[in-house]
Write a protein that holds these residues in place. Structure first.
Motif, PDB file in Angstrom:
ATOM      1  N   THR A 161       0.924  -1.160  -0.017  1.00 54.15           N
ATOM      2  CA  THR A 161       0.084   0.015  -0.070  1.00 54.15           C
ATOM      3  C   THR A 161       0.962   1.361  -0.002  1.00 54.15           C
ATOM      4  OG1 THR A 161      -0.088  -0.295   2.417  1.00 54.15           O
ATOM      5  CG2 THR A 161      -2.037  -0.884   1.081  1.00 54.15           C
ATOM      6  N   ASP A 190      -3.302   5.101  -0.998  1.00 53.19           N
ATOM      7  CA  ASP A 190      -4.377   4.327  -0.268  1.00 53.19           C
ATOM      8  C   ASP A 190      -4.683   5.429   1.132  1.00 53.19           C
ATOM      9  OD1 ASP A 190      -4.544   1.730  -1.531  1.00 53.19           O
ATOM     10  OD2 ASP A 190      -2.225   1.845  -1.381  1.00 53.19           O
ATOM     11  N   PHE A 216     -11.954  10.366  -2.923  1.00 51.53           N
ATOM     12  CA  PHE A 216     -12.320   8.874  -2.773  1.00 51.53           C
ATOM     13  C   PHE A 216     -12.678   8.438  -4.302  1.00 51.53           C
ATOM     14  CE2 PHE A 216     -13.887   9.630   1.600  1.00 51.53           C
ATOM     15  CZ  PHE A 216     -12.486   9.098   2.076  1.00 51.53           C
ATOM     16  N   GLY A 219      -9.915   6.910  -5.789  1.00 48.78           N
ATOM     17  CA  GLY A 219      -9.218   5.630  -5.371  1.00 48.78           C
ATOM     18  C   GLY A 219      -8.494   5.728  -4.153  1.00 48.78           C
ATOM     19  N   LYS A 221      -8.325   5.494  -0.241  1.00 48.64           N
ATOM     20  CA  LYS A 221      -9.405   4.827   0.793  1.00 48.64           C
ATOM     21  C   LYS A 221      -9.676   5.435   2.114  1.00 48.64           C
ATOM     22  CE  LYS A 221      -8.039   0.813  -1.646  1.00 48.64           C
ATOM     23  NZ  LYS A 221      -7.195   1.277  -2.346  1.00 48.64           N
ATOM     24  N   GLU A 222      -8.389   6.138   2.473  1.00 43.97           N
ATOM     25  CA  GLU A 222      -8.576   6.947   3.711  1.00 43.97           C
ATOM     26  C   GLU A 222      -7.831   8.174   3.703  1.00 43.97           C
ATOM     27  OE1 GLU A 222      -7.981   4.320   7.454  1.00 43.97           O
ATOM     28  OE2 GLU A 222      -6.990   3.341   5.985  1.00 43.97           O
ATOM     29  N   ALA A 236     -13.351   8.137   5.702  1.00 45.89           N
ATOM     30  CA  ALA A 236     -13.342   7.145   4.861  1.00 45.89           C
ATOM     31  C   ALA A 236     -14.559   7.179   4.158  1.00 45.89           C
ATOM     32  CB  ALA A 236     -13.308   5.619   5.701  1.00 45.89           C
ATOM     33  N   PRO A 237     -14.976   6.402   3.059  1.00 44.84           N
ATOM     34  CA  PRO A 237     -16.199   6.619   2.358  1.00 44.84           C
ATOM     35  C   PRO A 237     -17.384   6.306   3.489  1.00 44.84           C
ATOM     36  CG  PRO A 237     -14.764   5.465   1.049  1.00 44.84           C
ATOM     37  CD  PRO A 237     -14.250   5.721   2.213  1.00 44.84           C
TER      38      PRO A 237
END
Ligand code: ATP
Ligand code: MG
Length: 311
Positions: A161, A190, A216, A219, A221-222, A236-237
């Motif tokens: 990652t 990420d 987001f 791509g 993620k956080e 986060a989403p």
């Protein structure tokens, strides 16, 4: 345990002793201190007991060895630091405005760290790397950007990652290729760790919620947004939570963001929840601002737990 790695500038930092002090006149200076955003980041990872390594170049001089010895002492694997005989180690002079803002005079583009190039990135050194961290401040030349792309390709190719702290210095945005590189790195990120003002440089939406949604969509993620003495916020989403900063006396803000990011990323790698990771990162930033010198406020879990127990 697999390594966390980063790559980029290693410098010494020499700082003004008084707020409002200018470098246009003689004055009292403090340093040299071990520095460079990626170096501070990786030192903090190692202080947490996690395997850590940095790919970098220094000169064969006291400034270079000061950094290597310091990183080794704190447990960083320095095997991928090249000591170049014909280059000098980078430096930064820092002054503090009365309102707390900082100005830097960097000697980076003419220093050893600017010689970092794809040849310094080899798959063998990255073999045990499960996570790679990119500091935007390191993307100041084509060679370095290419080296960074190569490292990201290798780490992502082996299932690792990537985290990215844009860490944009106004002094560096003049370098045109840096702006382009920021967009490129974002595609592979990420975990994104921007300061508040950097969100608007990375996304076109004018508001925080819109900017986060847009990122987001690319791509990421956080996202953890750093708000200095106002604390930090995790996204986060579908998830958002904020933390106030821990009240401490701010002696030197340099390095807080790097320590914060390193602690967040390390905690996530260790399997801690976003909530617990953010608490540790918040404490790590608070300890960093309480020490003079960019790398002098790095801390282990024992110190972080002690601060969290008090607050
Ligand atoms: P830089 O401008 O050096 O790149 P940054 O934006 O990356 O800084 P900051 O927001 O300054 O990082 O600091 C990171 C985190 O450290 C904050 O989100 C907060 O958790 C903590 N922190 C920073 N300043 C303070 C302070 N004065 N008191 C307590 N905690 C702080
Ligand atoms: Mg920063």
């Amino acid at each position: 345990m697999e390594k966390i790695m980063t790559m980029g500038e290693i410098l010494v930092e020499i700082m003004a002793t008084e707020r409002g002090q200018s470098l246009r006149a003689p004055g009292r200076l403090l340093g040299p201190y071990a520095s460079g955003a990626p170096a501070i980041f990786i030192d903090q990872v190692a202080r947490l007991g996690h395997p850590a390594a940095i790919i970098a170049c220094v000169g064969d001089d006291d400034f270079g060895w000061l950094n290597i010895e310091r990183l080794q002492r704190d447990g960083v694997d320095t095997g991928s630091i090249s000591v170049l005989p014909d280059a000098v180690t980078g430096s930064a002079f820092v002054t503090y405005r009365r309102n707390g803002e900082r100005d830097f005079i960097f000697n980076i583009t003419n220093s050893a760290c600017a010689q970092l190039q794809p040849a310094h990135v080899n798959a063998a050194a990255l073999r045990d790397c499960a996570h790679f961290h990119v500091m935007g401040s390191s993307l100041f030349s084509f060679r370095l950007i290419d080296a960074m792309k190569k490292a990201i390709d290798i780490v992502k190719g082996q299932g690792g990652t990537v985290s990215f702290d844009p860490n944009i210095r106004k002094e560096m945005l003049r370098i045109a290729e840096m702006r382009e590189a920021l967009t490129y790195i974002l595609e592979f990120t990420d975990i994104l760790l921007p300061s508040e003002h950097e969100l608007s440089l990375l996304a076109s939406a004018p508001d925080e919620a819109g900017a986060v949604r847009e990122l987001f969509g690319k791509g990421v993620k956080e996202i953890v947004v750093k708000h200095g003495a106002q604390g930090c916020c995790y996204f986060a989403p579908g998830v958002r939570f904020a933390l106030d900063a821990i009240p401490v006396e701010e002696l030197d803000p340099t390095g807080a963001g790097d320590c914060f990011g390193a602690t967040f990323v390390t905690c996530r790698r260790l399997g801690k929840t976003p909530d617990e990771s953010l608490r540790y990162a918040n404490a790590s930033g608070a300890l960093a601002v309480g020490a003079k010198g960019p790398m002098e406020g790095t801390s282990g879990f024992k110190q972080l737990d002690a601060l969290l127990a008090l607050s």
